[in-house]
Design a protein around this motif. Structure first.
Motif, PDB file in Angstrom:
ATOM      1  N   ASP A 272      -0.864   1.662   2.799  1.00 35.66           N
ATOM      2  CA  ASP A 272      -2.050   0.961   2.301  1.00 35.66           C
ATOM      3  C   ASP A 272      -2.208  -0.430   2.916  1.00 35.66           C
ATOM      4  O   ASP A 272      -3.175  -1.135   2.623  1.00 35.66           O
ATOM      5  CB  ASP A 272      -2.045   0.876   0.775  1.00 35.66           C
ATOM      6  CG  ASP A 272      -0.930   0.003   0.226  1.00 35.66           C
ATOM      7  OD1 ASP A 272      -0.088  -0.466   1.002  1.00 35.66           O
ATOM      8  OD2 ASP A 272      -0.911  -0.205  -1.005  1.00 35.66           O
ATOM      9  N   ALA A 273      -1.273  -0.843   3.770  1.00 40.90           N
ATOM     10  CA  ALA A 273      -1.388  -2.136   4.442  1.00 40.90           C
ATOM     11  C   ALA A 273      -0.659  -2.093   5.779  1.00 40.90           C
ATOM     12  O   ALA A 273       0.026  -3.039   6.153  1.00 40.90           O
ATOM     13  CB  ALA A 273      -0.830  -3.251   3.559  1.00 40.90           C
ATOM     14  N   ALA A 274      -0.786  -1.017   6.494  1.00 40.87           N
ATOM     15  CA  ALA A 274      -0.087  -0.868   7.772  1.00 40.87           C
ATOM     16  C   ALA A 274      -0.753   0.207   8.613  1.00 40.87           C
ATOM     17  O   ALA A 274      -1.460   1.088   8.102  1.00 40.87           O
ATOM     18  CB  ALA A 274       1.387  -0.515   7.536  1.00 40.87           C
ATOM     19  N   CYS A 275      -0.500   0.145   9.916  1.00 38.35           N
ATOM     20  CA  CYS A 275      -0.942   1.162  10.864  1.00 38.35           C
ATOM     21  C   CYS A 275       0.262   1.962  11.342  1.00 38.35           C
ATOM     22  O   CYS A 275       1.414   1.621  11.048  1.00 38.35           O
ATOM     23  CB  CYS A 275      -1.641   0.507  12.056  1.00 38.35           C
ATOM     24  SG  CYS A 275      -3.193  -0.324  11.650  1.00 38.35           S
ATOM     25  N   VAL A 276      -0.010   3.014  12.078  1.00 37.85           N
ATOM     26  CA  VAL A 276       1.044   3.856  12.639  1.00 37.85           C
ATOM     27  C   VAL A 276       1.382   3.348  14.036  1.00 37.85           C
ATOM     28  O   VAL A 276       0.486   3.104  14.860  1.00 37.85           O
ATOM     29  CB  VAL A 276       0.594   5.326  12.689  1.00 37.85           C
ATOM     30  CG1 VAL A 276       1.620   6.182  13.425  1.00 37.85           C
ATOM     31  CG2 VAL A 276       0.381   5.845  11.276  1.00 37.85           C
ATOM     32  N   ALA A 277       2.677   3.197  14.302  1.00 37.71           N
ATOM     33  CA  ALA A 277       3.108   2.676  15.605  1.00 37.71           C
ATOM     34  C   ALA A 277       2.956   3.708  16.707  1.00 37.71           C
ATOM     35  O   ALA A 277       2.565   3.375  17.833  1.00 37.71           O
ATOM     36  CB  ALA A 277       4.553   2.195  15.514  1.00 37.71           C
TER      37      ALA A 277
END
Length: 409
Positions: free
Chosen positions: A41-46
């Protein structure tokens, strides 16, 4: 010709000076082959791994007649089909940031989730933002002066929420200037009044918000799940909605045991000949039914708010209604309601002093808790409606510090 095409846009953007707040990118998270235990809910996928499910917590719409959602491994498809007769269907593709955009149609709006910035053209979403812990992502509202949600008022006082200056239909230039990820655009039953087509042309990701057109109060409450879909907070939204639904259904079952179902008037006279109210399929009509009442216009098949051009049409059906549940807000008493329009005095409910308004806590035009806290509290509204229609019916205690309904003295 090219210069002429640029002139309207330059004028549009030059009317107001709103500096967009600085933006920081979400951190990137490495996801293994086993996927995630919680939504990001507060991050992207690397690094994208095809086929890995990035949404272990999902949601669905069980009461809304307008919203549908389906999930892919790294995206969600949301479809909005209005309950009013505008003749359009809107599709949104929500893609987990850090992953590729899947194939989609030319009219499908693509939005990276979780979003960071939100602007709303409808105050109804403010309470839902608070309940999902998302007020820190609010950067604009159609009228900051009317907010009653404490956390929203605090953010406004900090100068972090821009005023869009438009009751439901905010100005386009201010929406563009804030540079929000998503603008929740108030959806009108009259297509010519909707902003989203123009906003799309200008590159603004506008999502139509039409909770007010739902046919069931629980369907309206499910619009908090739309916020969850945009922020990957499905687990929290599901838990919150399940509690709302359970309380609402218990109260409706209790109201069904009432010995009678009184006729109910709703709305107000808006002129010499017109009455503003709603159709028999609108969620407010269903609330009256579930509270053990009979809405005077229940046979009207529309789900939107309505303006009847002939006062006599409403009067013929509601003149003898003993209860008036929902009228013009901000009236100090029945006497002032009648002073505002003498036609109000023609109804039995006004003569007998059983007139109620959803304006408890009124501080000015459009400023009362029902406007921005009522969407996700249909159980509170139902309990209050039952007390108004069946004062002798014993109700379980309902814990709330924000009542909505007021009986006019």
């Amino acid at each position: 010709m090219r210069r002429l095409q640029l002139i309207p846009l330059l004028l549009l953007c030059g009317c107001m000076q709103i500096a967009p707040p600085p933006r920081a990118a979400w951190p990137s998270v490495v996801v293994g082959v086993d996927g995630l235990s919680d939504n990001l809910d507060a991050a992207c996928v690397a690094e994208h791994r095809p086929g890995v499910d990035l949404f272990p917590h999902k949601t669905t719409f069980t009461h809304s007649v307008q919203l549908q959602v389906s999930y892919g491994p790294h995206y969600k498809r949301v479809r909005f089909t209005p309950s009013v007769g505008t003749g359009e269907t809107l599709d949104y593709l929500l893609v987990q940031c850090g992953t590729p955009v899947p194939a989609h149609g030319p009219h499908e709006q693509v939005i990276q989730v979780p979003i960071q910035r939100l602007v709303t053209g409808n105050a109804a979403m403010l309470g839902a933002l608070d309940e999902l812990g998302l007020v820190d992502r609010l950067y604009g509202a159609e009228n900051t002066r009317s907010a009653t949600v404490p956390s929203v008022r605090e953010r406004i006082a900090q100068g972090l929420v821009h005023d869009m200056w438009g009751y439901g239909h905010a100005s386009i230039e201010s929406v563009m200037a804030v540079q929000a990820d998503v603008y929740l655009s108030f959806y009108s039953a009259y297509p010519q009044g909707n902003m989203h087509p123009r906003l799309w042309e200008l590159g603004v990701r506008a999502i139509a918000q039409a909770d007010h057109h739902e046919t069931h109060p629980l369907g309206r409450a499910e619009w908090l799940k739309l916020l969850a879909l945009l922020t990957n907070r499905e687990a929290l939204a599901n838990a919150r909605f399940d509690r709302i639904e359970a309380q609402y259904l218990r109260l409706a079952a209790l109201a069904a045991t009432a010995p009678d179902r009184p006729l109910v008037m709703a709305g107000f006279a808006a002129g010499r000949d017109t009455v503003e109210t709603f159709g028999g399929r609108n969620q407010r009509a269903r609330l009256i039914h579930d509270a053990g009442g009979r809405f005077a216009l229940a046979d009207d098949a529309r789900s939107s708010s309505l303006v009847f051009e002939r006062f006599e049409k409403v009067y013929a059906r509601a003149a003898d209604a003993p209860v008036w549940l929902g009228t013009l807000g901000g009236q100090a008493s029945v006497a002032t309601l009648v002073d505002a329009n003498p036609l109000h005095g023609w109804f039995r409910a006004a003569r007998e002093g059983r007139v109620f308004a959803w304006d408890q806590g009124y501080t000015g035009a459009w400023a009362y808790p029902f406007q921005d806290q009522g969407m996700t509290r249909p159980h509170v509204q139902l309990a209050e409606a039952i007390r108004a229609l069946h004062p002798g019916l014993p109700l379980p205690p309902l814990v709330t510090d924000t009542p909505f309904l007021r009986r006019l003295p």
